[in-house]
Design a protein around this motif. Structure first.
Motif, PDB file in Angstrom:
ATOM      1  N   ASN A 153       0.871  -1.185   0.000  1.00 45.10           N
ATOM      2  CA  ASN A 153       0.000   0.000   0.000  1.00 45.10           C
ATOM      3  C   ASN A 153       0.902   1.227   0.000  1.00 45.10           C
ATOM      4  O   ASN A 153       2.132   1.106   0.072  1.00 45.10           O
ATOM      5  N   ASN A 154       0.301   2.396  -0.104  1.00 49.33           N
ATOM      6  CA  ASN A 154       1.121   3.589  -0.284  1.00 49.33           C
ATOM      7  C   ASN A 154       2.108   3.840   0.856  1.00 49.33           C
ATOM      8  O   ASN A 154       3.260   4.224   0.610  1.00 49.33           O
ATOM      9  N   VAL A 155       1.712   3.604   2.101  1.00 50.28           N
ATOM     10  CA  VAL A 155       2.615   3.877   3.224  1.00 50.28           C
ATOM     11  C   VAL A 155       3.790   2.910   3.230  1.00 50.28           C
ATOM     12  O   VAL A 155       4.960   3.317   3.313  1.00 50.28           O
ATOM     13  N   VAL A 156       3.513   1.610   3.144  1.00 48.37           N
ATOM     14  CA  VAL A 156       4.585   0.609   3.141  1.00 48.37           C
ATOM     15  C   VAL A 156       5.461   0.782   1.905  1.00 48.37           C
ATOM     16  O   VAL A 156       6.691   0.684   1.974  1.00 48.37           O
ATOM     17  N   ASP A 157       4.832   1.066   0.760  1.00 49.07           N
ATOM     18  CA  ASP A 157       5.610   1.229  -0.470  1.00 49.07           C
ATOM     19  C   ASP A 157       6.542   2.424  -0.382  1.00 49.07           C
ATOM     20  O   ASP A 157       7.669   2.386  -0.912  1.00 49.07           O
ATOM     21  N   ILE A 158       6.111   3.487   0.285  1.00 53.75           N
ATOM     22  CA  ILE A 158       6.980   4.664   0.415  1.00 53.75           C
ATOM     23  C   ILE A 158       8.201   4.341   1.275  1.00 53.75           C
ATOM     24  O   ILE A 158       9.322   4.749   0.961  1.00 53.75           O
ATOM     25  N   THR A 159       8.021   3.578   2.349  1.00 51.64           N
ATOM     26  CA  THR A 159       9.187   3.211   3.174  1.00 51.64           C
ATOM     27  C   THR A 159      10.153   2.339   2.369  1.00 51.64           C
ATOM     28  O   THR A 159      11.377   2.508   2.460  1.00 51.64           O
ATOM     29  N   ASN A 160       9.616   1.426   1.560  1.00 50.93           N
ATOM     30  CA  ASN A 160      10.481   0.601   0.718  1.00 50.93           C
ATOM     31  C   ASN A 160      11.143   1.431  -0.381  1.00 50.93           C
ATOM     32  O   ASN A 160      12.286   1.188  -0.760  1.00 50.93           O
ATOM     33  N   TYR A 161      10.408   2.392  -0.895  1.00 56.92           N
ATOM     34  CA  TYR A 161      10.950   3.263  -1.942  1.00 56.92           C
ATOM     35  C   TYR A 161      12.144   4.065  -1.398  1.00 56.92           C
ATOM     36  O   TYR A 161      13.172   4.190  -2.060  1.00 56.92           O
ATOM     37  N   ILE A 162      12.016   4.582  -0.170  1.00 54.56           N
ATOM     38  CA  ILE A 162      13.120   5.335   0.442  1.00 54.56           C
ATOM     39  C   ILE A 162      14.305   4.417   0.712  1.00 54.56           C
ATOM     40  O   ILE A 162      15.465   4.811   0.551  1.00 54.56           O
ATOM     41  N   LEU A 163      14.017   3.179   1.122  1.00 51.20           N
ATOM     42  CA  LEU A 163      15.100   2.220   1.332  1.00 51.20           C
ATOM     43  C   LEU A 163      15.930   2.066   0.064  1.00 51.20           C
ATOM     44  O   LEU A 163      17.164   2.028   0.100  1.00 51.20           O
ATOM     45  N   LEU A 164      15.260   1.971  -1.084  1.00 50.79           N
ATOM     46  CA  LEU A 164      15.972   1.831  -2.352  1.00 50.79           C
ATOM     47  C   LEU A 164      16.601   3.143  -2.796  1.00 50.79           C
ATOM     48  O   LEU A 164      17.694   3.149  -3.375  1.00 50.79           O
ATOM     49  N   PRO A 212      16.913   2.165   5.615  1.00 47.35           N
ATOM     50  CA  PRO A 212      15.669   1.479   5.975  1.00 47.35           C
ATOM     51  C   PRO A 212      14.808   2.341   6.903  1.00 47.35           C
ATOM     52  O   PRO A 212      15.319   3.002   7.813  1.00 47.35           O
ATOM     53  N   LEU A 213      13.518   2.349   6.673  1.00 47.83           N
ATOM     54  CA  LEU A 213      12.535   3.037   7.521  1.00 47.83           C
ATOM     55  C   LEU A 213      11.518   2.018   8.009  1.00 47.83           C
ATOM     56  O   LEU A 213      11.395   0.927   7.443  1.00 47.83           O
ATOM     57  N   HIS A 214      10.761   2.414   9.022  1.00 45.50           N
ATOM     58  CA  HIS A 214       9.649   1.565   9.453  1.00 45.50           C
ATOM     59  C   HIS A 214       8.476   2.454   9.837  1.00 45.50           C
ATOM     60  O   HIS A 214       8.652   3.486  10.493  1.00 45.50           O
TER      61      HIS A 214
END
Length: 804
Positions: free
Chosen positions: A255-266, A271-273
């Protein structure tokens, strides 16, 4: 690391550089690009379609008849088997003539009597791996947002019109585990600028510090923790461009929130949580070591028992995340989440690695923490994530951040002289050229005469010494541009010694003859140490042996080879042929180190030759093993100096054992092991040999002489000699060769008779003798004269009588 070419263009101008060309340039700069994947390779003719009508197929329960607008005049009828297809959807349609992955061509067809003009596609059918597809579309077709324009290229809309570079990173280049890190690298290679992502956003009047407090007990494991608060978020799918980039990088959208944390990781390598603040259970974040036996239920729904080696994020009481590895199940972001607590932290790599290994949880986040993240990106990553949450989740970012910070980071300063750079690389660079290379890498530099002082940014934790700076100069200057030079000074080319070369010949010959090499311990038991020894010496016992079975240095290789045969035979490997080249140890007294002599040993049992189709079986016997050794001696040029003499040896069969002599000196033995030994090792008939390899390989060998093929005929004479039973055939053969003179070229035994027609104590041995002269045809008189000398010699020297 998977790098999207289109994504990389957000940070670096790649105009004029194709993905393949870029891959080559990156590889030449020192980071191997293992491949370039074209995501839309082989796909064409897939467009966005609008399902105008859907009804049940009249002749099939699991098929649907759909009327679809594909932007080309009249709508077309398509039969679709997906359970989730419905009226009003925007879907991916492979039109008639389209090609899908695997060169699958779409044609007009009839399905259960109804015409179908195309195919409504799932993401799997468009070449996307199942593990990368969001759960809601893991089965059935993919549905676009209603804003999607009918007739447009569906592959472009899914952001599959891209190419992905796979970087094979070494552990020291963790800076390239992010798109920004790769961007800095590519910018340095191409000599271009880096454009950083946008991080601006509007803050609300409320303060984050009114909602959360951060305390850290384990400051060594977690010196920096940043928390941001975002209210009124709307959980929905992330934008298609973001989903496309995540899937191209091997991450499944959620979803948008989880995807944004993964996007920032890349993007940042940080890494964010994201925690659901309302499910957190308190207004405190406490980072501490776990208690032994403490339990956490992680996002994968597994309950994990912790130890004091593991670092926890807690709500003050209960664990809510395993730091740097995985979040807890109770506080995960769900479809009804309204307020998000965003974590961005710097965790010690060794602590994260310990937890990851103990729980077998290898994640994208843990991999980055283990190798080291840039401490100066922790805050920037949180700001970038807040920007994206405000933009794509309609979130209200509360003012400020809540931080716990004991981290002290100073950039590394390394100096190197121009003279050393040029000396190591064999170049003649000027100081301006070197400074320019560091500037392309965005390293701050200053100069002091010919010394270059470099302030290394924290993102490049791999650069700590001057050799690292020299490597950066070399790879950015271009390894292809380094001059080729020859070594200065005298050098002796490496080669095998004569001994080493002969040892290789021995190995190759024995393996070519069908023997397998074994490598056994030089230590054995005291009982076996002296068995089959070529030279009897006092065995050498270790002062502190680990076990009695490995307490004494061996004097022979054969006992260990018999143990190898026993081990294999017990596992139903019955036809075995083994050899070993190894050292034996001979004592020189209590105060002297032992002599080490290299020996060659062998052991063979079972069938030597088997042809079941022809019904042929040949068990190994004495002459098989003797023949192998004779072939080896011939290979080494020693056949004329070797003699086999019947012998008796402890542990060997009394009638099937021979001692081997080289130029009159004993060098080993060959024969069958004694039946009692075979019973002890639970073996069938077994033959062994052991030779002093040192004596064989250091023996002087006559130069190789070639002889032309005889042009003139030879004359053969056969003789049967009656001799005493204890007379050896080898002794007779030697007498015949000595007496035969220059005309006698070959002698061999072809018959032995000891039947009842022979008087007691006697036997008959038949020899075949071949005479010839390479220069002329022999006369009978010349052969008779030479042959009479042979008969006289065997009569006088061996008491032999021609058999009547």
């Amino acid at each position: 690391m998977f790098v999207s070419y289109k994504w990389l263009q957000d940070y670096v101008d790649l105009s004029g550089i194709t993905p393949t060309e870029l891959a080559e340039k990156i590889t030449k700069s020192g980071i191997e690009v293992e491949g370039v994947e074209v995501l839309n390779e082989g796909i064409r003719g897939v467009v966005v379609g609008h399902v105008l009508e859907r009804e049940q197929h009249p002749n099939a329960d699991k098929l649907n008849k759909c009327l679809v607008d594909i932007g080309e005049g009249e709508p077309v009828q398509i039969i679709c088997g997906a359970a989730n297809v419905d009226k009003g959807q925007k879907v991916a349609v492979a039109t008639v003539g389209a090609v899908l992955p695997g060169n699958f061509k779409i044609k007009k067809a009839k399905l259960r009597g109804e015409e179908s003009n195309g195919m409504i596609c799932s993401l799997q059918e468009l070449g996307i791996e199942s593990k990368l597809i969001a759960k809601e579309y893991s089965e059935g077709i993919y549905v676009f947002h209603q804003d999607a324009e009918v007739g447009t290229d569906a592959i472009d809309l899914l952001h599959r019109d891209d190419q992905v570079l796979e970087l094979g990173l070494t552990p020291n280049r963790s800076d390239c585990l992010s798109m920004l890190g790769v961007a800095y690298e590519v910018a340095a290679v191409l000599g271009r600028e880096v454009k950083l992502p946008e991080t601006e956003f509007a803050e609300s009047n409320e303060k984050a510090s009114d909602y959360i407090r951060v305390d850290i007990e384990a400051t060594e494991d977690n010196p920096l923790y940043i928390a941001k608060m975002i209210k009124n978020v709307k959980i929905m799918p992330s934008p298609l461009w973001m989903q496309g980039r995540l899937m191209a990088s091997g991450i499944r959208p959620h979803n948008n929130v989880v995807d944004i944390t993964n996007y920032i990781l890349l993007e940042y390598g940080q890494p964010l949580h994201a925690f659901d603040y309302d499910r957190l259970g308190s207004k405190q974040i406490l980072v501490r070591r776990a208690k032994d036996g403490e339990i956490i239920q992680t996002l994968d729904e597994a309950k994990r028992e912790l130890t004091s080696d593991h670092l926890l994020i807690t709500n003050g009481q209960e664990p809510v995340a395993l730091a740097g590895v995985m979040g807890g199940l109770d506080s995960e972001v769900q479809s009804d989440t309204k307020t998000v607590l965003l974590e961005s932290a710097y965790f010690k790599g060794a602590t994260v690695r310990k937890a990851s290994k103990d729980h077998n949880l290898r994640s994208e986040a843990s991999a980055r923490f283990e190798k080291g993240v840039d401490p100066n990106r922790v805050r920037a990553a949180a700001e970038r994530a807040a920007h994206l949450l405000a933009k794509y989740a309609d979130g209200e970012v509360l003012a400020g951040s809540v931080e716990a910070n004991t981290l002290k980071v100073e950039p590394t300063v390394v100096s190197v002289t121009l003279e050393k750079i040029n000396r190591v690389l064999g170049l003649e660079l000027e100081i301006k050229e070197v400074v320019d290379i560091f500037s392309r890498l965005q390293f701050e530099t200053s100069t002091d005469n010919n010394t270059i002082i470099v302030t290394v940014p924290t993102r490049r934790g791999d650069i700590t010494i001057e050799e690292d700076l020299i490597e950066e100069v070399a790879r950015l200057f271009g390894y292809d541009n380094l001059k080729s030079t020859l070594p200065i000074g005298s050098a002796t080319p490496g080669h095998l010694t004569a001994y080493q070369n002969k040892r290789r010949i021995v190995r190759r010959f024995l393996e070519g003859a069908g023997l397998n090499q074994a490598i056994t311990y030089s230590l054995t038991s005291g009982l076996k140490a002296t068995q089959f020894a070529l030279e009897n010496r006092e065995p050498i016992r270790l002062a502190m042996p680990m076990s009695e079975d490995h307490s004494t240095l061996r004097l022979s290789i054969v006992p260990q080879l018999l143990s190898v045969l026993k081990y294999n035979s017990a596992r139903q490997n019955e036809n075995l042929a083994m050899y070993e080249i190894g050292d034996v140890f001979l004592s020189q007294g209590t105060d002297e180190l032992p002599e080490q002599h290299e020996h060659l040993g062998g052991a063979i049992t079972g069938l030597w030759h088997s042809q079941p189709w022809q019904g042929e079986k040949k068990p190994v016997d004495f002459f098989v093993v003797k023949g192998i050794l004779e072939g080896l001696f011939a290979k080494l040029g020693l056949e004329k100096a070797i003699e086999f003499r019947q012998a008796e040896k402890e542990g060997m069969h009394p009638g099937r054992t021979a001692e081997i002599y080289l130029s009159g000196s004993s060098i080993g033995f060959v024969g069958q092991t004694h039946p009692t030994v075979e019973k002890e090792y639970d073996l069938k008939e077994t033959y062994v040999f052991e030779l002093s390899l040192k004596a064989i390989l250091e023996a002087e060998v006559e130069p190789l002489h070639y002889q032309s093929i005889p042009r003139y005929p030879s004359i053969t004479r056969d003789i049967a000699l009656v001799v005493d039973k204890d007379k050896a055939a080898g002794e007779l053969e030697s007498i015949i060769i000595d007496a035969g003179g220059a005309l006698l070229k070959e002698v061999h035994v072809f018959d032995l008779y000891e039947g009842d027609r022979m008087e007691a104590g006697k036997k008959s041995i038949a020899f075949s003798l071949k005479y010839f002269d390479p220069e002329r045809t022999l006369t009978d008189e010349e052969v008779v004269k030479a042959h009479d000398k042979v008969l006289h010699a065997v009569k006088v020297k061996a008491g032999a009588v021609l058999r009547g």
